[in-house]
Design a protein around this motif. Structure first.
Motif, mmCIF file in Angstrom:
data_model
loop_
_atom_site.group_PDB
_atom_site.id
_atom_site.type_symbol
_atom_site.label_atom_id
_atom_site.label_comp_id
_atom_site.label_asym_id
_atom_site.label_seq_id
_atom_site.Cartn_x
_atom_site.Cartn_y
_atom_site.Cartn_z
ATOM 1 N N HIS A 141 5.998 -1.235 -0.599
ATOM 2 C CA HIS A 141 5.191 -0.512 -1.578
ATOM 3 C C HIS A 141 5.594 -0.912 -2.993
ATOM 4 O O HIS A 141 5.014 -0.444 -3.968
ATOM 5 N N CYS B 19 -0.401 4.297 4.934
ATOM 6 C CA CYS B 19 -1.679 3.575 4.958
ATOM 7 C C CYS B 19 -1.856 2.723 6.206
ATOM 8 O O CYS B 19 -2.952 2.235 6.482
ATOM 9 N N TYR C 81 -8.456 0.229 -6.301
ATOM 10 C CA TYR C 81 -7.189 0.714 -5.737
ATOM 11 C C TYR C 81 -6.041 -0.233 -6.087
ATOM 12 O O TYR C 81 -4.942 0.207 -6.433
ATOM 13 N N GLY D 52 0.838 -1.193 0.000
ATOM 14 C CA GLY D 52 0.000 0.000 0.000
ATOM 15 C C GLY D 52 0.865 1.232 0.000
ATOM 16 O O GLY D 52 2.088 1.165 0.141
ATOM 17 N N GLU D 53 0.244 2.387 -0.161
ATOM 18 C CA GLU D 53 0.980 3.641 -0.207
ATOM 19 C C GLU D 53 1.532 3.989 1.168
ATOM 20 O O GLU D 53 1.061 3.484 2.199
ATOM 21 N N LYS E 68 -5.318 0.188 2.290
ATOM 22 C CA LYS E 68 -5.602 1.582 1.973
ATOM 23 C C LYS E 68 -6.287 2.230 3.171
ATOM 24 O O LYS E 68 -7.295 1.706 3.667
ATOM 25 N N ALA E 69 -5.715 3.310 3.670
ATOM 26 C CA ALA E 69 -6.314 4.108 4.747
ATOM 27 C C ALA E 69 -6.700 3.254 5.957
ATOM 28 O O ALA E 69 -7.775 3.416 6.530
#
Length: 245
Positions: A197, A42, A235, A38-39, A213-214
């Motif tokens: 990532h 996150c 995503y 993930g980014e 994500k988040a």
């Protein structure tokens, strides 16, 4: 080997509290490599730190090797997992010789002096035993990360947590470190959780991937999904399109 139920992590209190991990659940079987991708920001590294016992802000239930662990770990619980950090420059004491760095976990856990284990530890990660007398600044980044991996194995854990283990290294040595980790996993029947990532690293190492994500997992991908470029969430598709895979 790993069972996590409803893991949540928040920092701060009251109106300023920020929840960075939001009730995630997952499990990892013995000998499996689970990837979390993930980014930045996150929550994936926070999950890893909670598993390692470095972060105590979590709620939920965490079981490692069949043992439910507490926020404050007992010595026996600390032996279940070890962690390899992202930065081989910052995770190793710059003023200690490599021999002391490798012997320290043995001494910290009251299992002896540890000096006799230094040479075999270096050999298993492909480093000369003469490196025991060197300081970290006398090693390359890839060599320092090999020392960090050797240190993680000193207490013979069943679970290794890998937080972006190659992202701080030159591209030329990334593959060497990843192949070393794969060989050690097979030789010792280790269980890995790998945070990254970089989807190329994930595809090379992992049997299964959770996309974060988040603070929540939005997708789960098999190795075949990775190779076929098959996703189940917008995503995840965006991550694939942004990568070189």
């Amino acid at each position: 080997m790993i069972d996590v139920q409803d893991l949540s992590v928040s920092f701060g209190s009251g109106a300023s509290a920020k929840q960075v991990v939001k009730g995630v659940s997952f499990s990892v079987t013995k000998g499996e490599t689970l990837g979390i991708v993930g980014e930045s920001g996150c929550g994936k590294s926070t999950v890893l730190r909670s598993l390692a016992g470095l972060d105590r802000h979590w709620t939920g239930k965490v079981s490692l090797s069949g043992t439910e662990v507490d926020k404050v770990r007992t010595r026996e619980q600390m032996l279940l997992t070890q962690m390899v950090f992202q930065d081989p420059y910052g995770s190793i004491h710059p003023r200690h010789r490599i021999s002391r760095i490798l012997a320290e976990p043995i001494r910290a856990m009251d299992r002896g002096k540890g000096w006799d284990m230094v040479a075999p530890a270096l050999e298993q990660v492909g480093l000369p035993t003469a490196f025991a007398d060197r300081f970290p600044h006398q090693l390359s980044g890839g060599q320092r990360q090999r020392v960090a991996i050797a240190r993680a194995l000193m207490l013979e854990p069943e679970i290794i947590l890998l937080d972006e283990p190659t992202s701080a290294l030159d591209v030329s040595v990334q593959a060497e470190v990843l192949n070393l980790l794969a060989d050690l996993k097979e030789a010792r029947n280790l269980t890995y959780v790998l945070v990254s990532h970089d989807l190329s690293v994930i595809a090379h190492m992992c049997d299964r991937v959770l996309v974060m994500k988040a603070g929540v997992f939005v997708d789960e991908l098999t190795k075949d999904d990775l190779y076929q470029g098959r996703t189940h969430h917008d995503y995840s598709r965006m991550l694939f399109e942004a990568s070189a895979l």
